[in-house]
Design an enzyme around this catalytic site. Structure first.
Site, PDB file in Angstrom:
ATOM      1  N   GLU A  63       0.835  -1.215   0.000  1.00 61.76           N
ATOM      2  CA  GLU A  63       0.000   0.000   0.000  1.00 61.76           C
ATOM      3  C   GLU A  63       0.866   1.261   0.000  1.00 61.76           C
ATOM      4  OE1 GLU A  63      -2.622  -0.749   3.371  1.00 61.76           O
ATOM      5  OE2 GLU A  63      -3.991  -1.850   2.080  1.00 61.76           O
ATOM      6  N   GLU A  78      -5.290  -8.503  -1.412  1.00 63.54           N
ATOM      7  CA  GLU A  78      -5.939  -8.384  -0.099  1.00 63.54           C
ATOM      8  C   GLU A  78      -7.417  -8.098  -0.297  1.00 63.54           C
ATOM      9  OE1 GLU A  78      -4.583  -5.859   3.119  1.00 63.54           O
ATOM     10  OE2 GLU A  78      -2.506  -6.139   2.476  1.00 63.54           O
TER      11      GLU A  78
HETATM   12  C1  BG6 Z   1      -4.376  -3.421   4.861  1.00 60.40           C
HETATM   13  C2  BG6 Z   1      -3.005  -3.851   5.344  1.00 60.40           C
HETATM   14  O1  BG6 Z   1      -4.439  -2.054   4.830  1.00 60.40           O
HETATM   15  O2  BG6 Z   1      -5.470  -3.754   5.647  1.00 60.40           O
HETATM   16  C3  BG6 Z   1      -3.006  -5.092   6.220  1.00 60.40           C
HETATM   17  O3  BG6 Z   1      -2.140  -4.059   4.251  1.00 60.40           O
HETATM   18  C4  BG6 Z   1      -4.161  -4.995   7.192  1.00 60.40           C
HETATM   19  O4  BG6 Z   1      -1.757  -5.211   6.851  1.00 60.40           O
HETATM   20  C5  BG6 Z   1      -5.469  -4.936   6.419  1.00 60.40           C
HETATM   21  O5  BG6 Z   1      -4.200  -5.998   8.152  1.00 60.40           O
HETATM   22  C6  BG6 Z   1      -6.704  -4.908   7.286  1.00 60.40           C
HETATM   23  O6  BG6 Z   1      -6.602  -3.900   8.228  1.00 60.40           O
HETATM   24  P1  BG6 Z   1      -6.797  -4.175   9.795  1.00 60.40           P
HETATM   25  O7  BG6 Z   1      -6.481  -2.903  10.449  1.00 60.40           O
HETATM   26  O8  BG6 Z   1      -8.200  -4.609   9.934  1.00 60.40           O
HETATM   27  O9  BG6 Z   1      -5.829  -5.259  10.132  1.00 60.40           O
END
Ligand code: BG6
Length: 468
Positions: free
Chosen positions: A171, A363
């Protein structure tokens, strides 16, 4: 009928700092994450606090063989994970790498390969070595380009012939809103000027392009992708001012994608610098280096957001590392993130129509407060809500492929429960696999398959046909 190709890369994703634990084992140095005891929203102090759940993570460091076996049982074709830079170079600026750190990742890679799982490695997932943050203010310093280059050279050489897919910065556009997590910059955000941020972005872009060049030289089979926080922006109303606000908001993502895919700073970026009186300092050769553009684009996708020229007139909602205006048409997760499967189809089309490079969705997933229960004498999490979330997103992805978008694969975020990034909590779980680690840090760390585990296994087995 579905549109996933035969070689579609199904899998899951984790990061070192959220899963490994063992923060000080086998020569590892501190990373900024080891000091962020309550997530990214608190400035770190010098003390490693035992309340920081990331210190132990889910103990992937010692349990990776068991975890990868479970991923293989689901039929994963790919596993996205990151290398903690501070395991290889504890301070970040040493001349020689830490062999123990390399051995650990070598075994992770080999274990994956033995199961026919391709590794997809993120070189920097919000894990700048703390020493570099403290002594160089992270990516504000040009010197990080050289340190990162040395790190890349070591890992590319170690994994040539084994690891095909790489991502440089997780990101990368998070730099704008979260300079500490995104770029290891300790100076508080409100004290950073546009000059500082654009300069840090330049350093990351040069470092990323150098990594692309080097990977191709070391192993021509390697493919390196950019990785962006993908949030599609809708205008809050049809008022032209709101559409102008969307154009402005889109710069967050396009700034990086334009340079990383096209290999130059387009006129609009140069105009931005002019507008803010910024002069990005460059070294000789930088403009040639950035010509080394990425092989593919990757993104995280959790939500969309509404944008307005008059945000104060609208209701504010929660977003992933960003603020959003509430969209009246969408439902939210327990953490207030708006759920928008169609948004995935839209953003994939938008990015592909602009850049025409293959896209990897690295993701996507649902954070929920899962509960273990007992069924027929066995422990299980009945996460039908996750199944329904993922199903809708995968069907939207399928539509995007049908629209003509080249999608390489999909790695569900947090395929095994891990510590959340933004809030460093264990209550928010994403996995197909439940980990007995509780919000207060207690628990046996035992792994249990959730209902979604079996569901995803079937999706992979049928190459997506079971989604229909
Ligand atoms: C993304 C990141 O922004 O979101 C991850 O790359 C992160 O590392 C994921 O875990 C979800 O966010 P969170 O805060 O719910 O873990």
């Amino acid at each position: 009928m579905v549109n996933f190709s035969k070689d579609f890369l199904w899998g899951g994703a984790i990061s070192a700092n959220q899963a490994e634990g063992a923060y000080d084992r086998d020569g590892k140095g501190l990373s900024i994450q080891d000091l962020l005891s309550e997530g990214v929203f608190k400035a770190p102090d010098e003390e490693v606090k035992s309340t920081n759940l990331k210190l132990e993570g889910i103990d992937f460091y010692h349990r990776y063989k068991e975890d990868i076996r479970l991923f293989a049982e689901m039929g994963f074709k790919v596993l996205r994970f990151s290398i903690a830079w501070s395991r290889i170079f504890p301070k970040g600026n040493e001349q020689e790498p830490n062999e123990k750190g390399l051995e650990f990742y070598e075994d992770v890679v080999d274990t994956c390969l033995n199961y026919g799982i391709q590794p997809l490695i993120t070189l920097s997932h919000y894990e700048t070595p703390y020493y570099l943050a403290k002594h160089y203010d992270g990516w504000r310093s040009r010197e990080l380009v050289n340190f990162f280059e040395r790190y890349c050279e070591v890992v590319f050489n170690r994994f040539k012939g084994k690891v095909k897919y790489w991502l440089t910065f997780n990101e990368i556009n998070a730099l704008w809103n979260f300079p500490l997590m995104g770029a290891g910059i300790l100076t508080p955000k409100d004290q950073l000027s546009k000059q500082d941020l654009y300069q840090a972005a330049h350093h990351e872009l040069v470092a990323s392009a150098k990594a692309v060049k080097m990977a191709h030289e070391i192993d021509p089979n390697m493919q390196v992708g950019s990785m962006v926080l993908g949030i599609y922006n809708y205008p809050m109303t049809p008022h032209p001012d709101d559409t102008l606000a969307v154009l402005e908001a889109n710069k967050n993502l396009n700034y990086f994608l334009d340079v990383q895919t096209r290999g130059y700073y387009p006129k609009w970026i140069q105009q931005e610098w002019k507008k803010y009186g910024v002069e990005v300092k460059m070294e000789q050769g930088d403009l040639d280096i950035i010509k080394h553009s990425v092989d593919f684009i990757s993104l995280s996708y959790y939500m969309t957001r509404c944008v307005s020229a008059t945000p104060e007139k609208h209701q504010i909602g929660q977003g992933n590392l960003t603020s959003v205006l509430k969209n009246p048409y969408l439902e939210e997760t327990e953490w207030g993130w708006e759920i928008d499967p169609q948004g995935l189809r839209i953003i994939l089309n938008q990015i592909y129509q602009t850049y025409q490079l293959p896209i990897f969705v690295v993701e996507n997933g649902l954070g929920a407060n899962d509960k273990l229960s007992e069924k027929n004498g066995n422990l299980i999490v009945e996460d039908d809500y996750r199944i329904s979330y993922l199903k809708d997103h995968l069907l939207a992805l399928d539509e995007a492929i049908n629209d003509g978008v080249e999608v390489m694969g999909y790695t569900m975020w947090g395929c095994i429960d891990l510590v959340s990034a933004s809030t460093a909590e264990m209550k928010k779980r994403y996995g197909f696999i439940y980990v007995d680690r509780q919000p207060d840090g207690s628990g046996s760390l035992e792994r249990t398959r959730k209902k979604s585990f079996y569901w995803y296994k079937n999706v992979i087995e049928t190459n997506g046909v079971s989604l229909k």
